[in-house]
Each structure stands twice: as structure tokens, then as C-alpha cells.
Design a protein around this motif. Sequence first.
Motif, PDB file in Angstrom:
ATOM      1  N   GLY A 126      50.981  50.759  27.684  1.00  0.00           N
ATOM      2  CA  GLY A 126      50.369  50.857  29.011  1.00  0.00           C
ATOM      3  C   GLY A 126      48.875  51.176  28.971  1.00  0.00           C
ATOM      4  N   LYS A 127      48.224  50.860  27.868  1.00  0.00           N
ATOM      5  CA  LYS A 127      46.788  51.149  27.745  1.00  0.00           C
ATOM      6  C   LYS A 127      45.982  50.442  28.834  1.00  0.00           C
ATOM      7  CE  LYS A 127      46.687  49.594  23.498  1.00  0.00           C
ATOM      8  NZ  LYS A 127      48.146  49.421  23.323  1.00  0.00           N
ATOM      9  N   THR A 128      46.131  49.120  28.899  1.00  0.00           N
ATOM     10  CA  THR A 128      45.301  48.333  29.809  1.00  0.00           C
ATOM     11  C   THR A 128      45.592  48.698  31.269  1.00  0.00           C
ATOM     12  OG1 THR A 128      45.304  46.585  28.154  1.00  0.00           O
ATOM     13  CG2 THR A 128      44.607  45.970  30.371  1.00  0.00           C
ATOM     14  N   THR A 129      46.863  48.867  31.571  1.00  0.00           N
ATOM     15  CA  THR A 129      47.258  49.248  32.934  1.00  0.00           C
ATOM     16  C   THR A 129      46.660  50.603  33.312  1.00  0.00           C
ATOM     17  OG1 THR A 129      49.337  48.089  32.551  1.00  0.00           O
ATOM     18  CG2 THR A 129      49.272  49.588  34.424  1.00  0.00           C
ATOM     19  N   THR A 130      46.732  51.543  32.394  1.00  0.00           N
ATOM     20  CA  THR A 130      46.189  52.879  32.665  1.00  0.00           C
ATOM     21  C   THR A 130      44.674  52.807  32.878  1.00  0.00           C
ATOM     22  OG1 THR A 130      47.961  53.853  31.358  1.00  0.00           O
ATOM     23  CG2 THR A 130      46.050  55.257  31.782  1.00  0.00           C
ATOM     24  N   GLY A 295      54.414  54.387  37.702  1.00  0.00           N
ATOM     25  CA  GLY A 295      54.646  53.098  38.344  1.00  0.00           C
ATOM     26  C   GLY A 295      53.624  52.084  37.866  1.00  0.00           C
ATOM     27  N   GLU A 296      53.862  50.826  38.242  1.00  0.00           N
ATOM     28  CA  GLU A 296      52.980  49.763  37.771  1.00  0.00           C
ATOM     29  C   GLU A 296      51.777  49.552  38.680  1.00  0.00           C
ATOM     30  OE1 GLU A 296      55.038  46.388  35.443  1.00  0.00           O
ATOM     31  OE2 GLU A 296      56.363  46.822  37.151  1.00  0.00           O
ATOM     32  N   GLY A 297      51.831  50.148  39.886  1.00  0.00           N
ATOM     33  CA  GLY A 297      50.783  49.908  40.878  1.00  0.00           C
ATOM     34  C   GLY A 297      49.486  50.617  40.547  1.00  0.00           C
TER      35      GLY A 297
HETATM   36  N1  LIG Z   1      56.993  51.280  35.408  1.00  0.00           N
HETATM   37  C1  LIG Z   1      55.807  51.438  34.813  1.00  0.00           C
HETATM   38  N2  LIG Z   1      55.297  50.435  34.087  1.00  0.00           N
HETATM   39  C2  LIG Z   1      54.109  50.613  33.490  1.00  0.00           C
HETATM   40  C3  LIG Z   1      53.384  51.835  33.592  1.00  0.00           C
HETATM   41  N3  LIG Z   1      52.247  51.694  32.865  1.00  0.00           N
HETATM   42  C4  LIG Z   1      52.269  50.451  32.346  1.00  0.00           C
HETATM   43  N4  LIG Z   1      53.387  49.779  32.709  1.00  0.00           N
HETATM   44  C5  LIG Z   1      53.805  48.411  32.334  1.00  0.00           C
HETATM   45  O1  LIG Z   1      53.934  48.316  30.937  1.00  0.00           O
HETATM   46  C6  LIG Z   1      53.626  47.004  30.488  1.00  0.00           C
HETATM   47  C7  LIG Z   1      52.625  47.055  29.359  1.00  0.00           C
HETATM   48  O2  LIG Z   1      51.411  47.571  29.868  1.00  0.00           O
HETATM   49  P1  LIG Z   1      49.980  47.242  29.241  1.00  0.00           P
HETATM   50  O3  LIG Z   1      49.008  47.982  30.049  1.00  0.00           O
HETATM   51  O4  LIG Z   1      49.819  45.790  29.077  1.00  0.00           O
HETATM   52  O5  LIG Z   1      50.156  47.904  27.823  1.00  0.00           O
HETATM   53  P2  LIG Z   1      49.120  47.881  26.594  1.00  0.00           P
HETATM   54  O6  LIG Z   1      49.266  49.163  25.890  1.00  0.00           O
HETATM   55  O7  LIG Z   1      47.766  47.524  27.083  1.00  0.00           O
HETATM   56  O8  LIG Z   1      49.725  46.710  25.710  1.00  0.00           O
HETATM   57  P3  LIG Z   1      48.995  45.916  24.491  1.00  0.00           P
HETATM   58  O9  LIG Z   1      47.622  45.560  24.956  1.00  0.00           O
HETATM   59  O10 LIG Z   1      49.862  44.724  24.294  1.00  0.00           O
HETATM   60  O11 LIG Z   1      49.023  46.818  23.311  1.00  0.00           O
HETATM   61  C8  LIG Z   1      53.119  46.270  31.725  1.00  0.00           C
HETATM   62  O12 LIG Z   1      54.159  45.466  32.240  1.00  0.00           O
HETATM   63  C9  LIG Z   1      52.779  47.374  32.697  1.00  0.00           C
HETATM   64  O13 LIG Z   1      52.901  46.983  34.042  1.00  0.00           O
HETATM   65  C10 LIG Z   1      53.968  52.900  34.369  1.00  0.00           C
HETATM   66  O14 LIG Z   1      53.447  54.022  34.508  1.00  0.00           O
HETATM   67  N5  LIG Z   1      55.180  52.638  34.955  1.00  0.00           N
END
Ligand SMILES: Nc1nc2c(ncn2[C@@H]2O[C@H](COP(=O)(O)OP(=O)(O)OP(=O)(O)O)[C@@H](O)[C@H]2O)c(=O)[nH]1
Length: 316
Positions: A126-130, A295-297
Motif C-alpha cells: 500500500g505504499k503508492t496508495t498511502t 480503506g482504499e479511498g
Molecule cells: N482495503 C484497503 N486496501 C488498501 C489500503 N491501502 C492500500 N490498499 C490496496 O492495496 C493494493 C496495493 O496498494 P499499492 O498502493 O499499489 O501498494 P504498493 O505497496 O505501492 O505496491 P507495489 O508498488 O506493487 O510494491 C491496492 O489495491 C490498494 O487499493 C487500505 O488501507 N485498505
Amino acid sequence: MATFGIFSNEKKETLDKGLEKTKESVFKKLSRVVVGKSKVDDEVLDNLEEVLISSDVGVNTTLKIIKRIEERVSNEKYLGTSELNIILKEEIASLLEENNSENIDLSFSSSNGPYVIMVVGVNGVGKTTTIGKLAHQFKQLGKNVYLGAADTFRAAAVDQLTIWADRVGVPIVKQGMGSDPASVAFDTLTSAKANNADIVIIDTAGRLHNKVNLMNELGKIKKVMQKVISDAPHEILLILDGSTGQNAFEQAKQFTNVTDVTALALTKLDGTAKGGVAIGISDQFKIPVKYIGIGEGIEDLQIFNKKEFVDSLFSK
Ligand SMILES: Nc1nc2c(ncn2[C@@H]2O[C@H](COP(=O)(O)OP(=O)(O)OP(=O)(O)O)[C@@H](O)[C@H]2O)c(=O)[nH]1
Ligand SMILES: [Mg+2]
């Protein structure tokens, strides 16, 4: 429209809702512990220990909690099981207060240009999402935010961060896929500094702690950033996927051994019954849990407040 930001009044509701699965599971287990029992006795304590461990609180933290409750039982002579929820809440809250003490405040201080946050962690946590959520929150606070797409490993990674930057309405600095992440970080800091940015957030590729060359890459990114801003990065934020429970624990242990992580974020606490992991991680690591993802939002990120978290977890 209501906003569910880190500082908003609706925060509690969002937290309660985000922790629903964990709460449900903890209450169900707790009710089994006290069924047919009026007094907190050894058997209740044994079962309570199992509840905490199976709720991903972790063995060490569970033992500490049980010890505290044992002491209370022996001091207060008669503790009814009806009070178990409250006692548990109180003891966990006070245990967490003893560690890395203060709750987080969001003051950024950088002597020399923007405050730089480098975000690290394994794949998919969830790095990018965060980063997107954080950028949004900071922007709402009136901060001038820059994003740097230093995950150049996959083409989709740059696109994904670009989508967040557009959504939030903040500038992003990027190069093509396969370019040198340190060079992207350098460009980002240079641009951000020239434009008087307040905060820079650098995305990085997912990596395992035991992949030496990838871990070395983080060191290189850091060094190159320091050519632009000598005390950057001001924060290295390790993202952990809370829904992986004890795995998140392991990742925290291993990552913090090999990089200078300064803060933790626990994501995906919604949709999992393993939310107890926040208690264990908060107790076991000197590095503070700063943010939680529920959450994802775009609004689904909160500052981790230990007391509010425990209150939410143990209130029906
Ligand atoms: N339910 C939920 N989903 C989340 C949360 N944070 C992230 N996600 C989901 O987790 C998935 C991966 O999130 P990314 O942000 O792409 O993760 P990342 O760490 O950047 O992934 P890489 O770049 O592939 O290493 C996505 O589908 C997000 O929507 C959260 O707090 N709750
Ligand atoms: Mg990513």
C-alpha cells in the motif's frame, strides 16, 4: 460534503467502521471466554491469552497484558468478568502509553528546503496508495506537496502514482520506466526546492529486506537526495500491510534492522480481523506507528492515536 480527514470530527466513526471486522472477532472470542464465568480466574486468563494471541497482538505483548491483568486481579481481589472488557481496554491503553510515548503531531521541520518523506516497504503493501492519501491530507492542510515517482521498476507504478497526483492535484516528477530511481529522487527534490514546496513524498519500488542490491539502492537514493537537501530524507516511512498479521510484524523487524526507518504506517486494517497487530507493533517497536490505512479511498488514512484506537477496538 463531509470530509473524513485525519483531523476531522468524523474520524472516530470512520475508525470504528474500519475496525469493524477486528472488533467483531475480538468480541466474539471475548464473550466465549467469560461465558458461565463470573470471576476472572486462571482459566479466564488462560483463555484471554489465547484470544489476544489469535487476534494477532503477538506473544510478547500478550504476555505483558496478561501479567498486568493478573496483577490487577490479585490486587483487587474480586474482578468480575463483566468488567473484563474495560480492564482489558485500560491495561492495553496504559501499556501503549508507556512506549514511544507521545501521540503523533504533524509538525515538519526541515532547516533546508522541503520536508522529505521516503516511502519504503515490500510489494503490494500500500505504499503508492498511502502516498496518494497523504498528499491529499497535506494539501488540505494548505501544504505545497511534490511527489517523486522513484518506483521505476514497473511501467504501471509510475502511471499509478500519476493518477494519484492528478486526483489530488499536486505535481509529480517522473522519468521513464527503468530509469535510475536515485536520479528521479534528485530531480524531484531539485524541482520541489526551486518551487518552495513544503513536503516531498518519494515512492519507491517494493523490495524485500533480504535483496541486498535493492536495499543498497535505498542507500543510494538517500545519498543522492542529500546533494540537494543535506538532511533529507527527514522521514523514512515503512508501510506494512496490517492484514498480514504476524507477517507485518516480521517485515517491521527485518526492515528496521537494515534501514533507518523513522515511522511506520499500517495499512488495510479494514477488511481484516487482524487489527490487533497494531497493538503488538506499537508495543514492540521503538519506531512509532504514525498512520493507519482503513480503506482504499482517498480519505481512508488516519494518524494513529493509541488511545482512540484502543477505545474504538473495545467499544461496542
Ligand atoms: N482495503 C484497503 N486496501 C488498501 C489500503 N491501502 C492500500 N490498499 C490496496 O492495496 C493494493 C496495493 O496498494 P499499492 O498502493 O499499489 O501498494 P504498493 O505497496 O505501492 O505496491 P507495489 O508498488 O506493487 O510494491 C491496492 O489495491 C490498494 O487499493 C487500505 O488501507 N485498505
Ligand atoms: Mg506502488
